[in-house]
Enzyme design. Structure first.
Site, PDB file in Angstrom:
ATOM      1  N   GLY A 123      31.420  61.672 -15.592  1.00 18.20           N
ATOM      2  CA  GLY A 123      30.510  61.697 -16.729  1.00 18.20           C
ATOM      3  C   GLY A 123      29.099  61.357 -16.280  1.00 18.20           C
ATOM      4  O   GLY A 123      28.729  61.567 -15.114  1.00 18.20           O
ATOM      5  N   ASP A 148      34.299  61.341 -24.480  1.00 11.47           N
ATOM      6  CA  ASP A 148      33.218  61.180 -25.464  1.00 11.47           C
ATOM      7  C   ASP A 148      32.494  62.490 -25.783  1.00 11.47           C
ATOM      8  O   ASP A 148      31.774  62.573 -26.778  1.00 11.47           O
ATOM      9  CB  ASP A 148      32.176  60.174 -24.962  1.00 11.47           C
ATOM     10  CG  ASP A 148      32.754  58.791 -24.788  1.00 11.47           C
ATOM     11  OD1 ASP A 148      33.849  58.533 -25.308  1.00 11.47           O
ATOM     12  OD2 ASP A 148      32.108  57.962 -24.116  1.00 11.47           O
ATOM     13  N   ARG A 183      45.979  50.708 -49.436  1.00 11.83           N
ATOM     14  CA  ARG A 183      45.014  49.927 -48.659  1.00 11.83           C
ATOM     15  C   ARG A 183      43.837  50.780 -48.189  1.00 11.83           C
ATOM     16  O   ARG A 183      43.930  52.001 -48.129  1.00 11.83           O
ATOM     17  CB  ARG A 183      45.701  49.390 -47.386  1.00 11.83           C
ATOM     18  CG  ARG A 183      46.588  48.210 -47.651  1.00 11.83           C
ATOM     19  CD  ARG A 183      47.344  47.843 -46.398  1.00 11.83           C
ATOM     20  NE  ARG A 183      48.064  46.599 -46.596  1.00 11.83           N
ATOM     21  CZ  ARG A 183      49.091  46.215 -45.861  1.00 11.83           C
ATOM     22  NH1 ARG A 183      49.534  46.979 -44.867  1.00 11.83           N
ATOM     23  NH2 ARG A 183      49.686  45.064 -46.093  1.00 11.83           N
ATOM     24  N   MET A 190      36.928  55.697 -29.858  1.00 12.54           N
ATOM     25  CA  MET A 190      35.890  55.502 -28.842  1.00 12.54           C
ATOM     26  C   MET A 190      34.669  56.374 -29.146  1.00 12.54           C
ATOM     27  O   MET A 190      34.751  57.306 -29.944  1.00 12.54           O
ATOM     28  CB  MET A 190      36.442  55.772 -27.453  1.00 12.54           C
ATOM     29  CG  MET A 190      37.241  54.590 -26.911  1.00 12.54           C
ATOM     30  SD  MET A 190      37.782  54.852 -25.225  1.00 12.54           S
ATOM     31  CE  MET A 190      38.277  53.174 -24.793  1.00 12.54           C
ATOM     32  N   GLY A 191      33.602  56.095 -28.461  1.00 12.55           N
ATOM     33  CA  GLY A 191      32.335  56.814 -28.660  1.00 12.55           C
ATOM     34  C   GLY A 191      31.236  55.797 -28.805  1.00 12.55           C
ATOM     35  O   GLY A 191      31.043  55.233 -29.881  1.00 12.55           O
ATOM     36  N   GLU A 243      33.249  53.420 -32.220  1.00 14.17           N
ATOM     37  CA  GLU A 243      32.981  52.039 -31.779  1.00 14.17           C
ATOM     38  C   GLU A 243      31.480  51.711 -31.762  1.00 14.17           C
ATOM     39  O   GLU A 243      31.095  50.552 -31.898  1.00 14.17           O
ATOM     40  CB  GLU A 243      33.601  51.789 -30.403  1.00 14.17           C
ATOM     41  CG  GLU A 243      33.057  52.723 -29.336  1.00 14.17           C
ATOM     42  CD  GLU A 243      33.710  52.580 -27.979  1.00 14.17           C
ATOM     43  OE1 GLU A 243      34.487  51.652 -27.760  1.00 14.17           O
ATOM     44  OE2 GLU A 243      33.421  53.436 -27.120  1.00 14.17           O
TER      45      GLU A 243
HETATM   46  O1  F6P Z   1      32.905  56.695 -21.622  1.00 12.72           O
HETATM   47  C1  F6P Z   1      34.261  56.722 -21.865  1.00 12.72           C
HETATM   48  C2  F6P Z   1      34.715  55.465 -22.554  1.00 12.72           C
HETATM   49  O2  F6P Z   1      36.084  55.605 -22.832  1.00 12.72           O
HETATM   50  C3  F6P Z   1      33.949  55.102 -23.828  1.00 12.72           C
HETATM   51  O3  F6P Z   1      34.334  55.860 -24.939  1.00 12.72           O
HETATM   52  C4  F6P Z   1      34.263  53.639 -23.941  1.00 12.72           C
HETATM   53  O4  F6P Z   1      33.289  52.961 -24.672  1.00 12.72           O
HETATM   54  C5  F6P Z   1      34.264  53.185 -22.514  1.00 12.72           C
HETATM   55  O5  F6P Z   1      34.548  54.332 -21.723  1.00 12.72           O
HETATM   56  C6  F6P Z   1      35.281  52.099 -22.202  1.00 12.72           C
HETATM   57  O6  F6P Z   1      35.144  51.718 -20.890  1.00 12.72           O
HETATM   58  P1  F6P Z   1      36.212  50.805 -20.102  1.00 12.72           P
HETATM   59  O7  F6P Z   1      37.302  51.699 -19.599  1.00 12.72           O
HETATM   60  O8  F6P Z   1      35.414  50.210 -19.004  1.00 12.72           O
HETATM   61  O9  F6P Z   1      36.730  49.809 -21.076  1.00 12.72           O
END
Ligand code: F6P
Length: 369
Positions: A123, A148, A183, A190-191, A243
């Site tokens: 990435g 992402d 509820r 993630m993101g 996130e």
């Molecule tokens: O960039 C990819 C990613 O999975 C993100 O979505 C996430 O915030 C981060 O990496 C998590 O990183 P790690 O594996 O270091 O917890």
């Protein structure tokens, strides 16, 4: 007339996987290795743990058989690291640790292994590292990886589709329990800076609210919306939150900081925060679920396997055609390349007027503004 420098004939290729893992890495390693051997009779060297293997000279020849039977495997047979930055690598001397530029060591190690060019699968952090090493004369071809989906220059990265399928499957399961218990369920995906996973999984699962980093939310709007739903007989709501989402004027929820990582911030906790705040405000029962690294694991989807295979194959074809220091991309469904220097350090976020954002709004989903 300016003299053209002749590029050295490529006989040996290195391949590395850098940054966070993601489904489809092995499919690219396989396509790179098999194309290089079948089509061009090249030697392929696997570099372990991303740039760390280049820095510490941990590499091994990859045979055809080494990459058989890995197409469907999650993770990476080469290992990865999201901390090894060749321009700022922690070195301990006389008990003191300082950050050193170790690019010359990388070049020397690659030369000693006879590596003429490297396919770097990664990435943003990996592409920045490749662009920095290219300045010292190493030849690279990048392959865009990340769940992402936030690398610029390409409309899609491999790994993203599988993550969306995983998140959607989880959201579908959350749906039935949310409805049974009446509820508000808040699911964190993630993101960090780009809300692609939240947007796609949110739309695919019919989420009522989607919160992404690109559109800061207003807590009151979300509370009013879920209360309104319950008044109209919809006694549950599903909120998909990236996130990196944050309240207007607020900050992202940071869970930890990783020393020496090119991007040291790790996020997490926004779903929990929202569950507490929405329950307090609306008196509706809320629960939070964090999908986390589940989104990065498992076997790649059929889409990601084919994308990864075509990316890996194209990377070798481009190198053999004399292209260097570029990233393989897909634009309007066609494979192409862009200069690493053009994309390094940049990310592709969700435009607020993206067609899918508009479609989501049209079917009644809100983004919490
Ligand atoms: O960039 C990819 C990613 O999975 C993100 O979505 C996430 O915030 C981060 O990496 C998590 O990183 P790690 O594996 O270091 O917890």
């Amino acid at each position: 007339m300016a003299k053209k420098t002749q590029q050295k004939k490529i006989k040996t290729i290195g391949v590395l996987t850098g940054g966070g893992d993601c489904p489809g890495l092995n499919a690219v390693v396989r396509a790179v290795t098999k194309t290089a051997i079948n089509r061009y009779n090249l030697t392929v060297i696997g570099i372990y743990d991303g740039f760390l293997g280049l820095i510490e000279k941990r590499m091994k020849i990859l045979s055809y058989n080494d990459t058989s039977n890995i197409l469907t495997q999650g993770g990476t047979i080469l290992g990865t690291s999201n901390k090894a930055n060749p321009t700022k690598f922690p070195v301990t001397l006389d008990g003191k640790t300082c950050l050193r530029d170790v690019r010359d060591n990388c070049i020397r190690n690659a030369e000693e292994m006879g590596i003429d060019a490297i396919v770097a699968i990664g990435g943003d952090g990996t592409m920045c590292g490749a662009a920095d090493l290219a300045k010292k004369g190493m030849i690279f071809m990048g392959v865009p990886k990340t769940i992402d989906n936030d690398l610029p220059g390409t409309e899609v990265t491999f790994g993203f589709n599988t993550a969306v399928v995983t998140a959607t499957d989880a959201l579908d399961k959350i749906h039935s329990t949310a409805s049974s218990h009446h509820r508000v369920m808040i699911v964190e995906v993630m993101g960090r800076y780009a809300g692609w996973i939240a947007l796609h999984a949110g739309v695919a699962s019919g989420s009522d609210v989607i919160l992404i980093p690109e559109i800061p939310y207003n807590l009151n709007s979300i509370c009013e919306f879920v209360i309104n739903r319950s008044r109209h007989g919809k006694r549950f709501s599903i909120i998909t939150v990236a996130e990196g989402a944050r309240e207007k004027g607020g900050k992202m929820v940071v869970s930890k900081t990783i020393k020496n990582s090119p991007d040291p911030i790790r996020l997490g906790g926004i779903a929990n925060k929202l569950a507490y705040e929405i329950e307090k405000e609306t008196k509706l029962e809320c629960r939070s679920v964090v999908l986390g690294h589940i989104q990065r694991g498992g076997t790649p989807s059929a889409f990601d396997r084919t994308l990864a295979t075509s990316f890996g194959n194209f990377a070798i074809e481009q190198l053999m055609a004399g292209k260097k220091n570029r990233l393989v991309v897909r634009r309007h469904g066609e494979l192409a390349t862009v200069a690493l220097s053009e994309i390094a350090g940049k990310i592709r976020t969700v435009p607020a007027d993206h067609q899918l954002v508009d479609a989501a709004r049209a079917v009644g989903t809100i983004f919490g503004e």
